[in-house]
Design a protein around this motif. Structure first.
Motif, PDB file in Angstrom:
ATOM      1  N   ALA A 195       0.906  -1.399  -0.103  1.00 50.84           N
ATOM      2  CA  ALA A 195       0.078  -0.244  -0.088  1.00 50.84           C
ATOM      3  C   ALA A 195       0.794   1.129   0.050  1.00 50.84           C
ATOM      4  O   ALA A 195       0.563   2.278  -0.574  1.00 50.84           O
ATOM      5  CB  ALA A 195      -0.735   0.028   1.083  1.00 50.84           C
ATOM      6  N   ARG A 196       1.885   1.134   0.646  1.00 57.15           N
ATOM      7  CA  ARG A 196       2.813   2.319   0.792  1.00 57.15           C
ATOM      8  C   ARG A 196       3.551   2.711  -0.649  1.00 57.15           C
ATOM      9  O   ARG A 196       3.887   3.796  -0.950  1.00 57.15           O
ATOM     10  CB  ARG A 196       4.008   1.958   1.845  1.00 57.15           C
ATOM     11  CG  ARG A 196       4.858   3.274   1.912  1.00 57.15           C
ATOM     12  CD  ARG A 196       4.270   4.348   2.684  1.00 57.15           C
ATOM     13  NE  ARG A 196       5.361   5.332   3.252  1.00 57.15           N
ATOM     14  CZ  ARG A 196       5.468   6.333   2.181  1.00 57.15           C
ATOM     15  NH1 ARG A 196       4.706   6.545   1.260  1.00 57.15           N
ATOM     16  NH2 ARG A 196       6.222   7.428   2.787  1.00 57.15           N
ATOM     17  N   LEU A 197       3.586   1.744  -1.439  1.00 60.84           N
ATOM     18  CA  LEU A 197       4.237   1.820  -2.848  1.00 60.84           C
ATOM     19  C   LEU A 197       3.306   2.579  -3.689  1.00 60.84           C
ATOM     20  O   LEU A 197       3.385   3.268  -4.640  1.00 60.84           O
ATOM     21  CB  LEU A 197       4.211   0.528  -3.334  1.00 60.84           C
ATOM     22  CG  LEU A 197       5.661  -0.129  -2.945  1.00 60.84           C
ATOM     23  CD1 LEU A 197       5.725  -1.650  -3.438  1.00 60.84           C
ATOM     24  CD2 LEU A 197       6.937   0.559  -3.201  1.00 60.84           C
ATOM     25  N   MET A 205      -4.019   4.719   2.379  1.00 61.81           N
ATOM     26  CA  MET A 205      -2.806   3.713   2.354  1.00 61.81           C
ATOM     27  C   MET A 205      -3.528   2.469   3.481  1.00 61.81           C
ATOM     28  O   MET A 205      -3.315   1.421   3.338  1.00 61.81           O
ATOM     29  CB  MET A 205      -1.442   4.097   3.172  1.00 61.81           C
ATOM     30  CG  MET A 205      -0.408   3.163   3.393  1.00 61.81           C
ATOM     31  SD  MET A 205       0.977   4.125   4.321  1.00 61.81           S
ATOM     32  CE  MET A 205       1.273   5.578   3.428  1.00 61.81           C
ATOM     33  N   THR A 206      -4.073   2.997   4.630  1.00 57.29           N
ATOM     34  CA  THR A 206      -4.759   2.089   5.794  1.00 57.29           C
ATOM     35  C   THR A 206      -5.832   1.310   4.997  1.00 57.29           C
ATOM     36  O   THR A 206      -5.518   0.057   5.252  1.00 57.29           O
ATOM     37  CB  THR A 206      -5.115   2.785   6.852  1.00 57.29           C
ATOM     38  OG1 THR A 206      -4.110   3.681   7.615  1.00 57.29           O
ATOM     39  CG2 THR A 206      -5.914   2.059   7.968  1.00 57.29           C
ATOM     40  N   ARG A 254       7.674   7.786  -9.378  1.00 58.71           N
ATOM     41  CA  ARG A 254       8.549   9.060  -8.462  1.00 58.71           C
ATOM     42  C   ARG A 254       8.360   8.246  -7.095  1.00 58.71           C
ATOM     43  O   ARG A 254       7.478   7.984  -6.388  1.00 58.71           O
ATOM     44  CB  ARG A 254       7.879  10.184  -8.394  1.00 58.71           C
ATOM     45  CG  ARG A 254       8.627  11.211  -7.516  1.00 58.71           C
ATOM     46  CD  ARG A 254       8.174  12.625  -7.955  1.00 58.71           C
ATOM     47  NE  ARG A 254       6.898  12.794  -7.498  1.00 58.71           N
ATOM     48  CZ  ARG A 254       6.423  12.821  -6.300  1.00 58.71           C
ATOM     49  NH1 ARG A 254       7.224  13.187  -5.590  1.00 58.71           N
ATOM     50  NH2 ARG A 254       4.979  13.040  -5.989  1.00 58.71           N
ATOM     51  N   PRO A 255       9.823   8.022  -6.278  1.00 60.59           N
ATOM     52  CA  PRO A 255       9.800   7.798  -5.030  1.00 60.59           C
ATOM     53  C   PRO A 255       9.098   8.655  -4.020  1.00 60.59           C
ATOM     54  O   PRO A 255       9.173   9.760  -4.182  1.00 60.59           O
ATOM     55  CB  PRO A 255      11.332   7.747  -4.817  1.00 60.59           C
ATOM     56  CG  PRO A 255      12.072   7.655  -6.133  1.00 60.59           C
ATOM     57  CD  PRO A 255      10.964   8.693  -6.981  1.00 60.59           C
ATOM     58  N   ARG A 256       8.268   7.947  -3.169  1.00 59.30           N
ATOM     59  CA  ARG A 256       7.774   8.684  -2.145  1.00 59.30           C
ATOM     60  C   ARG A 256       8.520   8.721  -0.684  1.00 59.30           C
ATOM     61  O   ARG A 256       9.006   7.898  -0.560  1.00 59.30           O
ATOM     62  CB  ARG A 256       6.226   8.175  -1.748  1.00 59.30           C
ATOM     63  CG  ARG A 256       5.474   8.012  -3.176  1.00 59.30           C
ATOM     64  CD  ARG A 256       4.314   7.151  -2.742  1.00 59.30           C
ATOM     65  NE  ARG A 256       3.467   7.173  -3.987  1.00 59.30           N
ATOM     66  CZ  ARG A 256       2.666   7.816  -4.552  1.00 59.30           C
ATOM     67  NH1 ARG A 256       2.567   9.065  -3.881  1.00 59.30           N
ATOM     68  NH2 ARG A 256       1.829   7.732  -5.511  1.00 59.30           N
ATOM     69  N   HIS A 257       8.636   9.995  -0.322  1.00 59.04           N
ATOM     70  CA  HIS A 257       9.592  10.047   0.839  1.00 59.04           C
ATOM     71  C   HIS A 257       8.984  10.633   2.156  1.00 59.04           C
ATOM     72  O   HIS A 257       9.549  10.677   3.257  1.00 59.04           O
ATOM     73  CB  HIS A 257      10.523  11.206   0.659  1.00 59.04           C
ATOM     74  CG  HIS A 257      11.471  11.093  -0.653  1.00 59.04           C
ATOM     75  ND1 HIS A 257      12.563   9.717  -0.544  1.00 59.04           N
ATOM     76  CD2 HIS A 257      11.714  11.193  -1.985  1.00 59.04           C
ATOM     77  CE1 HIS A 257      13.117   9.469  -1.693  1.00 59.04           C
ATOM     78  NE2 HIS A 257      12.540  10.375  -2.573  1.00 59.04           N
TER      79      HIS A 257
END
Length: 281
Positions: A195-197, A205-206, A254-257
């Motif tokens: 989910a975080r991806l 996300m939850t 795109r990476p998530r930070h």
């Protein structure tokens, strides 16, 4: 089926906290640290899951105390708890001459043998975890991403950290009948990691983590029936497969930070001394 639904839900809920706080290694340590409690419960005739949960809570307290010592790396304390817990369980088991009780079901799960008591415990833990995460979501998010700022704002970060650790252990003990201690890590971490991806907003996300975890639990249960394989292994494999597919599909994204709380934009915590934390885009 009810056990699969409940366990999938609670694992998805706590899994988001595990992933955001980067406590996957700690979760694995807790699954191993419960083993001595299981052995003691089996030898004395007590409930296995209660014994495992008690040992896990003690391990969580020990890890928290060691991690807060100045100059102590939290991962070191976690690794010690992992090794010591499993080693202690093995030593206790070998010291019991003539003990023949099979503990395989505790290690790998046996969802087809769950009882009404297991369902009631799973339901109670699921409701409790959901309520606590809902009531304390701002505090948990704040302490996860900015411990120093939360302490300056007057929050008890140590209490929040300990609460999350105890909730993780409660979920681990709850998931034991379905997937066992060794395989619980996959059902807790893989859905939330997948989910975080896909999103960096906390609410979606939850929801996505819970959906993936429930789908993995129910899907794995059906696969185990169709192909006559262990249910715990099938459930964990489905969860791991979803994570791998999500990782492959989002490789070029795109990476998530940062994690956000809503609106599709990053939320920055803004606080004033002695006042509750607020947020502003």
């Amino acid at each position: 089926m009810l056990e699969a639904l409940l366990v999938g839900t609670v694992c998805g809920l706590i899994g988001v906290q595990v992933v955001l706080r980067r406590q996957a290694f700690f979760t694995m340590a807790m699954t191993h640290a419960t083993f001595p409690g299981v052995v003691v419960a089996a030898v004395t005739g007590l409930n296995l899951y209660l014994g495992g949960a008690a040992a896990g809570v003690l391990a969580a307290l020990a890890v928290t105390a060691l991690s807060r010592r100045r100059g102590q790396d939290p991962s070191t304390a976690t690794a010690v708890a992992l090794a010591a817990g499993f080693a202690l369980g093995a030593a206790l088991l070998s010291a019991q001459n003539g003990f023949t009780r099979d503990l395989t079901a505790y290690l790998t799960g046996s969802i087809l043998t769950v009882r009404t008591e297991d369902l009631l415990v799973a339901a109670a833990v699921t409701v409790t975890v959901a309520l606590l995460l809902m009531l304390l979501h701002k505090e948990l998010l704040f302490t996860a991403f900015d411990p120093a700022g939360s302490r300056a704002a007057g929050y008890r970060t140590g209490a929040m950290d300990l609460l999350v650790l105890v909730l993780i252990e409660a979920v681990v003990a709850t998931a034991v009948p379905a997937v066992g201690t060794i395989l619980t890590l996959a059902l807790v971490v893989a859905p939330a990691g997948a989910a975080r991806l896909w999103t960096n907003r906390l609410a979606p996300m939850t929801a996505l983590a819970v959906a993936i975890a429930v789908t993995s639990a129910v899907g794995g249960l059906y696969i185990s029936r169709w192909y006559d394989i262990a249910a715990g292994g099938a459930i964990s494999l489905v969860a791991a497969t979803v994570f791998i597919l999500s990782l492959t599909a989002t490789t070029t994204r795109r990476p998530r930070h940062a994690c956000t709380t809503g609106g599709g934009r990053q939320r920055h915590i803004q606080v004033s001394p002695g006042a509750p934390a607020g947020s502003r885009s």
